[in-house]
Design a protein around this motif. Structure first.
Motif, PDB file in Angstrom:
ATOM      1  N   THR A  88       0.811  -1.220   0.000  1.00  0.00           N
ATOM      2  CA  THR A  88       0.000   0.000   0.000  1.00  0.00           C
ATOM      3  C   THR A  88       0.840   1.264   0.000  1.00  0.00           C
ATOM      4  OG1 THR A  88      -0.142  -0.125   2.413  1.00  0.00           O
ATOM      5  CG2 THR A  88      -1.906  -1.160   1.151  1.00  0.00           C
ATOM      6  N   GLN A  89       2.069   1.197  -0.468  1.00  0.00           N
ATOM      7  CA  GLN A  89       2.878   2.403  -0.555  1.00  0.00           C
ATOM      8  C   GLN A  89       2.264   3.361  -1.575  1.00  0.00           C
ATOM      9  OE1 GLN A  89       5.559   3.377   1.261  1.00  0.00           O
ATOM     10  NE2 GLN A  89       5.173   1.556   2.512  1.00  0.00           N
ATOM     11  N   GLY A  90       1.981   4.589  -1.152  1.00  0.00           N
ATOM     12  CA  GLY A  90       1.358   5.569  -2.020  1.00  0.00           C
ATOM     13  C   GLY A  90      -0.152   5.493  -2.077  1.00  0.00           C
ATOM     14  N   ILE A  91      -0.758   4.497  -1.461  1.00  0.00           N
ATOM     15  CA  ILE A  91      -2.212   4.361  -1.456  1.00  0.00           C
ATOM     16  C   ILE A  91      -2.811   5.303  -0.417  1.00  0.00           C
ATOM     17  CG2 ILE A  91      -4.122   2.793  -0.957  1.00  0.00           C
ATOM     18  CD1 ILE A  91      -2.786   2.308  -3.628  1.00  0.00           C
ATOM     19  N   GLU A  92      -3.917   5.952  -0.784  1.00  0.00           N
ATOM     20  CA  GLU A  92      -4.583   6.894   0.120  1.00  0.00           C
ATOM     21  C   GLU A  92      -5.924   6.376   0.631  1.00  0.00           C
ATOM     22  OE1 GLU A  92      -4.802  10.563  -2.062  1.00  0.00           O
ATOM     23  OE2 GLU A  92      -2.850  10.153  -2.968  1.00  0.00           O
ATOM     24  N   TRP A  93      -6.608   5.570  -0.178  1.00  0.00           N
ATOM     25  CA  TRP A  93      -7.912   5.042   0.204  1.00  0.00           C
ATOM     26  C   TRP A  93      -7.962   3.551  -0.099  1.00  0.00           C
ATOM     27  CZ3 TRP A  93     -11.853   7.838   2.510  1.00  0.00           C
ATOM     28  CH2 TRP A  93     -11.720   9.228   2.511  1.00  0.00           C
ATOM     29  N   MET A  94      -8.772   2.828   0.671  1.00  0.00           N
ATOM     30  CA  MET A  94      -9.023   1.415   0.444  1.00  0.00           C
ATOM     31  C   MET A  94     -10.524   1.196   0.297  1.00  0.00           C
ATOM     32  SD  MET A  94      -6.408  -0.562   2.998  1.00  0.00           S
ATOM     33  CE  MET A  94      -4.640  -0.229   2.908  1.00  0.00           C
ATOM     34  N   LEU A  95     -10.889   0.562  -0.791  1.00  0.00           N
ATOM     35  CA  LEU A  95     -12.284   0.231  -1.052  1.00  0.00           C
ATOM     36  C   LEU A  95     -12.481  -1.250  -0.784  1.00  0.00           C
ATOM     37  CD1 LEU A  95     -15.128   0.877  -2.104  1.00  0.00           C
ATOM     38  CD2 LEU A  95     -14.273   0.446  -4.420  1.00  0.00           C
ATOM     39  N   TRP A  96     -13.196  -1.553   0.298  1.00  0.00           N
ATOM     40  CA  TRP A  96     -13.455  -2.963   0.608  1.00  0.00           C
ATOM     41  C   TRP A  96     -14.702  -3.434  -0.118  1.00  0.00           C
ATOM     42  CZ3 TRP A  96     -11.517  -7.332   2.268  1.00  0.00           C
ATOM     43  CH2 TRP A  96     -12.402  -8.380   2.520  1.00  0.00           C
ATOM     44  N   MET A  97     -14.604  -4.646  -0.724  1.00  0.00           N
ATOM     45  CA  MET A  97     -15.734  -5.267  -1.419  1.00  0.00           C
ATOM     46  C   MET A  97     -15.863  -6.712  -0.956  1.00  0.00           C
ATOM     47  SD  MET A  97     -17.192  -3.191  -3.758  1.00  0.00           S
ATOM     48  CE  MET A  97     -17.854  -4.319  -4.983  1.00  0.00           C
ATOM     49  N   ASP A  98     -17.031  -7.083  -0.419  1.00  0.00           N
ATOM     50  CA  ASP A  98     -17.280  -8.488  -0.110  1.00  0.00           C
ATOM     51  C   ASP A  98     -17.293  -9.308  -1.397  1.00  0.00           C
ATOM     52  OD1 ASP A  98     -17.352  -8.105   2.565  1.00  0.00           O
ATOM     53  OD2 ASP A  98     -19.490  -8.514   2.834  1.00  0.00           O
ATOM     54  N   ASP A  99     -17.076 -10.612  -1.254  1.00  0.00           N
ATOM     55  CA  ASP A  99     -17.012 -11.453  -2.446  1.00  0.00           C
ATOM     56  C   ASP A  99     -18.346 -11.550  -3.168  1.00  0.00           C
ATOM     57  OD1 ASP A  99     -18.295 -12.867  -0.504  1.00  0.00           O
ATOM     58  OD2 ASP A  99     -17.161 -14.730  -0.759  1.00  0.00           O
ATOM     59  N   ASP A 100     -19.469 -11.321  -2.465  1.00  0.00           N
ATOM     60  CA  ASP A 100     -20.783 -11.406  -3.102  1.00  0.00           C
ATOM     61  C   ASP A 100     -21.323 -10.043  -3.525  1.00  0.00           C
ATOM     62  OD1 ASP A 100     -21.151 -10.395  -0.597  1.00  0.00           O
ATOM     63  OD2 ASP A 100     -22.684 -11.817   0.025  1.00  0.00           O
ATOM     64  N   ALA A 101     -20.483  -9.026  -3.544  1.00  0.00           N
ATOM     65  CA  ALA A 101     -20.878  -7.689  -4.000  1.00  0.00           C
ATOM     66  C   ALA A 101     -20.310  -7.454  -5.397  1.00  0.00           C
ATOM     67  CB  ALA A 101     -20.371  -6.616  -3.038  1.00  0.00           C
ATOM     68  N   ILE A 102     -21.122  -6.867  -6.283  1.00  0.00           N
ATOM     69  CA  ILE A 102     -20.691  -6.615  -7.652  1.00  0.00           C
ATOM     70  C   ILE A 102     -21.015  -5.170  -8.027  1.00  0.00           C
ATOM     71  CG2 ILE A 102     -20.973  -9.020  -8.364  1.00  0.00           C
ATOM     72  CD1 ILE A 102     -23.584  -8.179  -9.723  1.00  0.00           C
ATOM     73  N   PHE A 103     -20.224  -4.630  -8.931  1.00  0.00           N
ATOM     74  CA  PHE A 103     -20.471  -3.294  -9.474  1.00  0.00           C
ATOM     75  C   PHE A 103     -21.517  -3.412 -10.576  1.00  0.00           C
ATOM     76  CE2 PHE A 103     -16.120  -3.041  -7.851  1.00  0.00           C
ATOM     77  CZ  PHE A 103     -16.171  -1.872  -7.105  1.00  0.00           C
ATOM     78  N   THR A 104     -22.568  -2.615 -10.467  1.00  0.00           N
ATOM     79  CA  THR A 104     -23.609  -2.608 -11.489  1.00  0.00           C
ATOM     80  C   THR A 104     -23.591  -1.336 -12.320  1.00  0.00           C
ATOM     81  OG1 THR A 104     -25.136  -1.860  -9.758  1.00  0.00           O
ATOM     82  CG2 THR A 104     -25.161  -4.196 -10.311  1.00  0.00           C
ATOM     83  N   ASP A 105     -22.853  -0.329 -11.888  1.00  0.00           N
ATOM     84  CA  ASP A 105     -22.647   0.888 -12.682  1.00  0.00           C
ATOM     85  C   ASP A 105     -21.145   1.068 -12.839  1.00  0.00           C
ATOM     86  OD1 ASP A 105     -22.635   3.306 -13.955  1.00  0.00           O
ATOM     87  OD2 ASP A 105     -23.940   4.336 -12.531  1.00  0.00           O
ATOM     88  N   MET A 106     -20.603   0.557 -13.934  1.00  0.00           N
ATOM     89  CA  MET A 106     -19.163   0.547 -14.134  1.00  0.00           C
ATOM     90  C   MET A 106     -18.591   1.927 -14.416  1.00  0.00           C
ATOM     91  SD  MET A 106     -18.496  -2.667 -13.722  1.00  0.00           S
ATOM     92  CE  MET A 106     -16.886  -2.974 -14.415  1.00  0.00           C
TER      93      MET A 106
END
Length: 355
Positions: free
Chosen positions: A181-199
């Motif tokens: 995570t060097q240089g990373i500012e934010w972390m977006l956690w996603m459960d395995d059963d969650a999906i993006f529906t608006d790409m």
């Protein structure tokens, strides 16, 4: 291949026929020679078939990718292929942890974190569904230039199994000395059963920077801060700033994982990490409230049951509004389906759906 072998076979038969006509003594060995012809013929056919199968397998592996690249214009015959992506340089990774993305006008660097169980799924199509969900996350991360961290390990076996595993995982990734995570500012956690529906949707991270927000989560502040309702928020999807404040929050949540504390603050001792986070925010609002945002301007985490039968194929509008919004949700989570394990509290999973 078969045509060439057949021509050789015909030529050999012609030569043998000429030799038999000139030498009658060869007629006596003809019967013994014929007995070896079927085995030789079967061997040639087997060899030709093997070569054909291997050739088709190689073509089926490479040919679709080449055709796709030619159609999309990414590869031209006669010219070397140009890479679409570039590896991060040392200058890109030199930004200090927690630095704001507004200082140089660039987009904040986000790491999308998700996890799956290491063992195969117990359902017939569970592994396939989990693969599709993971591919969906990787596609969104690629479109929005997010880094990804896909975990299959159990970080801590001490009362932090199953859904609790995300807490120590994020805690470890946010360590200042973590090379991931060097240089990373934010972390977006996603459960395995969650999906993006608006790409195409992008979260307003710069607005969160301006407001000094460290945790963005879907929920209702009244149900959390006043009622201590574990359904007042959803930890299936949330955005967490990489900073010491966030590490302390994860440590506070992990401290509630012991069975004795679960029985005190949970329902029959079955409190999960969602209930633990609710309790931390409810019991210490003066410490955490100012840095937490319950996002309600867009659907950060929609429940799949609310959207059944309301999708319009190829459209960005729903056939019926959900919670007063007819826009396609940003993320939909299939919570309770347990598509990998095959059982759930909400119903039983099978290939046709959840009953």
């Amino acid at each position: 291949i078969l045509r060439v072998l057949r021509s050789f076979h015909n030529e050999a038969q012609g030569v043998a026929h000429m030799q038999r006509s000139s030498n009658p003594s060869m007629m006596r060995g003809e019967r013994s020679a014929r007995s070896g012809q079927p085995s030789m013929r079967c061997g040639l056919i087997l060899y030709s078939t093997t070569v054909l199968i291997v050739t088709m397998a190689v073509l089926s592996f490479y040919l679709p990718a080449v055709i796709y690249q030619v159609r999309t214009g990414r590869r031209r015959f006669g010219h070397p292929a140009q890479g679409r992506y570039s590896m991060p340089t040392s200058r890109m990774l030199s930004a200090p942890s927690g630095a704001s993305g507004l200082t140089s006008g660039r987009e904040p660097k986000v790491l999308m974190v998700t996890a799956n169980q290491p063992l195969p799924c117990g359902t017939r199509r569970g592994d396939w569904i989990m693969e599709l969900a993971l591919r969906n996350k990787l596609m969104y991360a690629t479109l929005h230039n997010y880094k990804t961290w896909w975990s299959t390990e159990l970080v801590s076996a001490w009362d932090l199994e199953a859904a609790w595993n995300k807490i120590p995982l994020l805690y470890v990734l946010m360590h200042p000395d973590s090379t991931v995570t060097q240089g990373i500012e934010w972390m977006l956690w996603m459960d395995d059963d969650a999906i993006f529906t608006d790409m195409n949707f992008s979260m307003p991270i710069k607005q969160y920077d301006e407001a000094g927000i460290n945790l963005v989560i879907w929920g209702d502040p009244q149900r959390v801060y006043r009622a201590n309702d574990i359904q007042g928020l959803n930890t299936g999807v949330f955005l967490l700033r990489k900073c010491e404040w966030s590490r302390q929050l994860m440590a506070e949540v992990a401290a509630l994982a012991t069975p004795s504390i679960r029985r005190q603050i949970g329902n029959k001792g079955r409190i999960a990490e969602q209930g633990a986070l609710t309790w931390v925010l409810y019991s210490q609002p003066e410490k955490w409230k100012d840095r937490v945002l319950f996002e309600r301007n867009f659907t950060l985490n929609g429940n799949w049951m609310d959207y059944v039968g309301k999708w319009r194929k190829g459209g960005r509008k729903l056939t019926q509004a959900v919670w007063g919004n007819d826009e396609v949700p940003f993320v939909v989570q299939y919570a309770g389906c347990q598509m990998c394990r095959g059982h759930s509290e909400n119903g039983s999973w099978h290939d046709g759906g959840v009953s």
